[in-house]
Enzyme design. Structure first.
Site, short mmCIF file in Angstrom:
data_model
loop_
_atom_site.label_atom_id
_atom_site.label_comp_id
_atom_site.label_asym_id
_atom_site.label_seq_id
_atom_site.Cartn_x
_atom_site.Cartn_y
_atom_site.Cartn_z
N GLY A 133 -2.39 -3.08 -11.50
CA GLY A 133 -2.42 -4.27 -10.65
C GLY A 133 -1.35 -4.18 -9.58
O GLY A 133 -0.43 -3.36 -9.67
N CYS A 134 -1.48 -5.00 -8.55
CA CYS A 134 -0.55 -4.90 -7.43
C CYS A 134 0.87 -5.34 -7.81
O CYS A 134 1.86 -4.67 -7.50
CB CYS A 134 -1.06 -5.69 -6.22
SG CYS A 134 -1.47 -7.41 -6.54
N PHE A 135 1.00 -6.46 -8.53
CA PHE A 135 2.33 -6.89 -8.98
C PHE A 135 2.93 -5.88 -9.98
O PHE A 135 4.10 -5.51 -9.86
CB PHE A 135 2.27 -8.28 -9.61
CG PHE A 135 2.06 -9.41 -8.65
CD1 PHE A 135 2.90 -9.58 -7.55
CD2 PHE A 135 1.05 -10.33 -8.84
CE1 PHE A 135 2.73 -10.66 -6.68
CE2 PHE A 135 0.87 -11.40 -7.97
CZ PHE A 135 1.71 -11.56 -6.89
N ALA A 137 2.33 -2.73 -10.22
CA ALA A 137 2.70 -1.49 -9.53
C ALA A 137 4.10 -1.61 -8.93
O ALA A 137 4.97 -0.74 -9.13
CB ALA A 137 1.67 -1.15 -8.45
N ALA A 138 4.33 -2.67 -8.18
CA ALA A 138 5.64 -2.85 -7.55
C ALA A 138 6.74 -2.98 -8.58
O ALA A 138 7.83 -2.39 -8.46
CB ALA A 138 5.61 -4.07 -6.62
#
Lengths: 327, 327, 327, 327
Positions: A133-135, A137-138
């Site tokens: 997911g994008c969150f 990943a960061a």
């Protein structure tokens, strides 16, 4: 057609993740898009949705998605809303590789977890890879060096996450209308975000310890692209030690940059780059970790192309070398 | 001229805080602006900077700021950059009341601390009042009910703060140019923000305990107005108990609203309102507090007018009753 | 309840125009909102949609719109999509005054045309008034002094109009999603905009000549509020003569300001003000006229309240004296 | 170092045009950046300003600009403020090709005018090429097919131009501060813009007739990138004839796209593409032409790289094939 090219399909072409995958594939030296499917947009041509697309790609007709009617392709990018793809993707023939940009196969049986800058060897040559997911990943890219070096406690992490509005997806509806979203900063999903289990699992794999105390609060920021996560961790290390650990950890990574100064979301815009930085105060048992990605780049389609490169035995950076857009 | 009117001066009229004070004073039933001073803008008329201003206010000529040449005024709003006002304000005659919107007199000798919704009695009838900083205002309003009821530990608070770019002031220069700030989210001042001592002092006054573990991380968000603070605290209370405590605490407050849902910055835009909400998980010893203000309203000029009302014996809400702008 | 108050209803409370009417009425010295109706929002309270609203207005329950079940009100603001209001408004009792903010009654039989700064005498004391469209309001205010003084040819006017996205209404759907609208400038409706007949009629009334050559091109600009119209006209006058004509024409108007410099949309934001300016080059037979309004202020709800004031015999400026929001 | 590579220098690296040139050169298959100069930034490394830049380019030290101390380069991109470059560029050795992105050499002696999609043969193999201005580039691309086919009168053209704020340059100062520019639409330079002579000359070259009646009004739009020009012309042709003429005219052009629907600025964002469209009403003697470019792409650095490709005998599209960023 290029004899060496790898035949690519995209499912979910009308969404922001699918569109960004199209943009990256159109500039990829070895990928050739031969199939695009999308709900609602089926029957129209790609040019109707992407006015800048060159010929002959512009004329490709968008299909209705069905695993039974796939043409001959080598790899499929699936960018479907979480909860809607598992059943259909199970019917895709085994010889077709899949990168699932959506959320249905993260830490699922038979699927590698595609955090390519941390675990490239788990992805190389695989046939089924689930994008983070994008969150997550960061957050994971910022945390990995700290957890791998035992610089922080895995059980006690607060993630304050901020995302541009494209992160809410294209089907956002009235809540993401311009006039209501512009000049507005919106916290949501307190204590209950869908990305929590994925982050807990990853933190535990990276650290070997329980991550049950994880707190995660997302916020919608009035900008189109970009994620910044600000993480508050417990540890008695120094800023210098955190930066050193991260520089060693990512020494082989093209895409993760460790910076002395706090990173800004625009540094990554339009690219597959991630930026991480740290500030620690041992007297307060405090480590602040910062992570920046483009939610559609390293947080979605960029990461997906990087995974596809590893799956196909290509150089990890193929098609991903553009500098970020600035300003 | 209205016989009952209180004669007002503004120093720092060209800054965003001074301009918002002007807007509120222009609509105030008992205040009459008779003096405006500004660096750089001296010699021009107010209408040159505020094209919507009605006559006769439009024709007022901006002066060079000097305490020795003040006309007959009853109250002065000072909105000067922190570090530049203490010496000159000391020379203002005692019979002229002062609200310092800038940062030089917060918790300074002889000055009341102007957190009007928490300590109105310390402000009523006073002659010298220092406005809180914009981040402290939002944070303290969210924290006060929790600290007053011992629902959280004062020593262990993380403040993740987000502000619109007007919070950086008008003299921001190249760093706040549109093209560089738009579509960009920027963390700054890690572990070293100038608002820290003010917040520590307030938390200690509210709680009676030390706040040495305070962590505060500000972020610039691509919008003009608005502050959201997301606070992570330790405590074993429930969401319900936090909301109840806040509703009791602010039962007499017109301007602080307690909401079940997470507040959004646009709810306060253009007004003197503050919104607070809470989410707690006793199993994780966690309390999340949220605070929203307009950084130029409750975070600066709105608060200043509220303080001035209290200092002059007026109703606290005079001139502050406009609804927020939406959308 | 204030004994002197005029009882007000709003239909279309969930739209942007209805919401701005609510904001203005809440601050009006003689208006008291006693009825609000909205599709979709019926059954909820006003506070659910407008978190900044004070008691007791906050608790008002939104009704389903029906002229048969209206409570006792004196004046109704109707802010419904064009094409949906004529039939129902015809069934509102005659003793209830109506301001139609929507488009169904502009230049309709039995309805005054509510361009209040040009034709106040046609509105004063009337019972049925149709608000101008937002583009026509800005264009007509810029044109009126030129046409009234025969400084330009009525048959040969080009209007290049730019609006913030709230002008597209709240029900805009996917086309006005934040991520697609941000950083995007969109021309639309070439040669066929719905506001054309209204503008032609007004130009002909103002000039006495045919306006058949009118060209009108609207553009969506990535901002929430604001309209700027840039008009290209034929005439051999000078800049000075145009400005003089406008200053005479609007000498009695509180809300229309004539400026030497080109006006900017932010000058009017949140207010009922309009700004007009001119630049002429007689050698090229050219007059450029500029008009700025807030599309929700003078372009909708502000104009509507001004009309209502005239209809009810109040001062034209009641409830409309707030300065614009800046920055 | 690639044996085939062409050694490139950039002067004005800290400006937006210079930065975009860097981004494109970094991805160009035959260009190698070996020299970067900038005022203010001299002495720092490229990575200090462009955090996403890969090694070894990241380590390049920015020089103080002086034609006498140029290293061995083959081509220089000059992106300096208009009025500041002519004297210094005259001292660059003849064997170093120059593309002047700034405004000092448009239609100057010894310099080809670099409107590459209209007059590629005037640029191919040249040593000194002046890039068109951003507004003229968009306007001329929309006009060229109409003028070449005598579909409109050259003497009677109105250009209503809208640009994102990066078009105002980086040194914009307070006037382009975020808080003042956001949510604001600003017309400027009425009847006196610096781009006028360039546009008049080009229209006359394209048409053979005088363009003395040209009217040009620029507007600043609150977005970072993008130009849209809306042109009002006189002619008795049809929409269909205009589109046909444009499709024939640009049949060989990779970068200019003719669309049935009105183009939006985001269609070109981050690319070297231009979009043109038309709507005509012969009954009103009216032709509306629309042109869209990215002001930093086709309006500056993209056009410059295209010109450099032609000057160096490369394929016109080298380094310019990325799809636009969307959303």
């Amino acid at each position: 057609m290029n004899q060496m090219s790898i035949r690519i399909g995209i499912v979910g072409i009308s969404g922001f993740g699918g569109g960004e995958a199209l943009r990256l594939i159109a500039g990829h030296p070895s990928f050739e898009l031969v199939y695009a499917a999308g709900e609602g947009s089926a029957g129209s041509k790609l040019i109707d949705h992407f006015p800048g697309l060159p010929e002959p790609l512009a004329e490709l007709v968008i299909e209705t998605w069905s695993p039974e009617t796939l043409p001959a392709i080598d790899l499929l990018f699936a960018s479907l809303p979480t909860g809607t793809s598992a059943e259909a993707l199970a019917r895709v023939p085994n010889h077709v590789k899949i990168v699932d940009i959506g959320g249905d196969h993260r830490y699922a049986d038979g699927w590698a977890y595609g955090l390519a800058d941390v675990w490239p060897e788990l992805i190389r040559g695989q046939s089924r890879v689930a994008n983070p997911g994008c969150f997550p990943a960061a957050s994971q890219l910022a945390l990995a060096p700290l957890l791998a070096n035992n610089l922080i406690e895995p059980a006690n992490i607060v993630i304050d996450a901020k995302t541009g509005i494209s992160g809410a997806g294209r089907g956002g509806g009235g809540g993401f209308a311009y006039a209501a979203s512009n000049e507005n900063l919106v916290p949501y999903g307190l204590l209950q975000h869908v990305h929590m289990p994925e982050m807990v699992t990853t933190i535990e794999r990276l650290s070997g310890g329980p991550a049950t105390g994880l707190v995660f609060t997302p916020h919608l920021v009035p900008m189109t692209r970009g994620i910044l996560v600000t993480l508050y961790c417990r540890g008695t290390t120094t800023t210098h030690a955190c930066l050193d650990a991260a520089r060693s950890y990512y020494a082989q990574s093209t895409f993760v940059r460790v910076t002395d100064n706090p990173p800004q979301t625009k540094w990554a815009s339009g690219s597959n780059l991630a930026f991480v930085s740290y500030a620690a105060d041992p007297a307060r048992n405090l480590v602040i970790a910062l992570g920046v990605v483009d939610n559609l780049g390293k947080g979605a389609a960029g990461q997906a192309v990087q995974n596809a490169n590893l799956m196909c035995g290509l150089s990890e950076t193929d098609g991903l070398q553009s500098m970020p857009i600035w300003p």
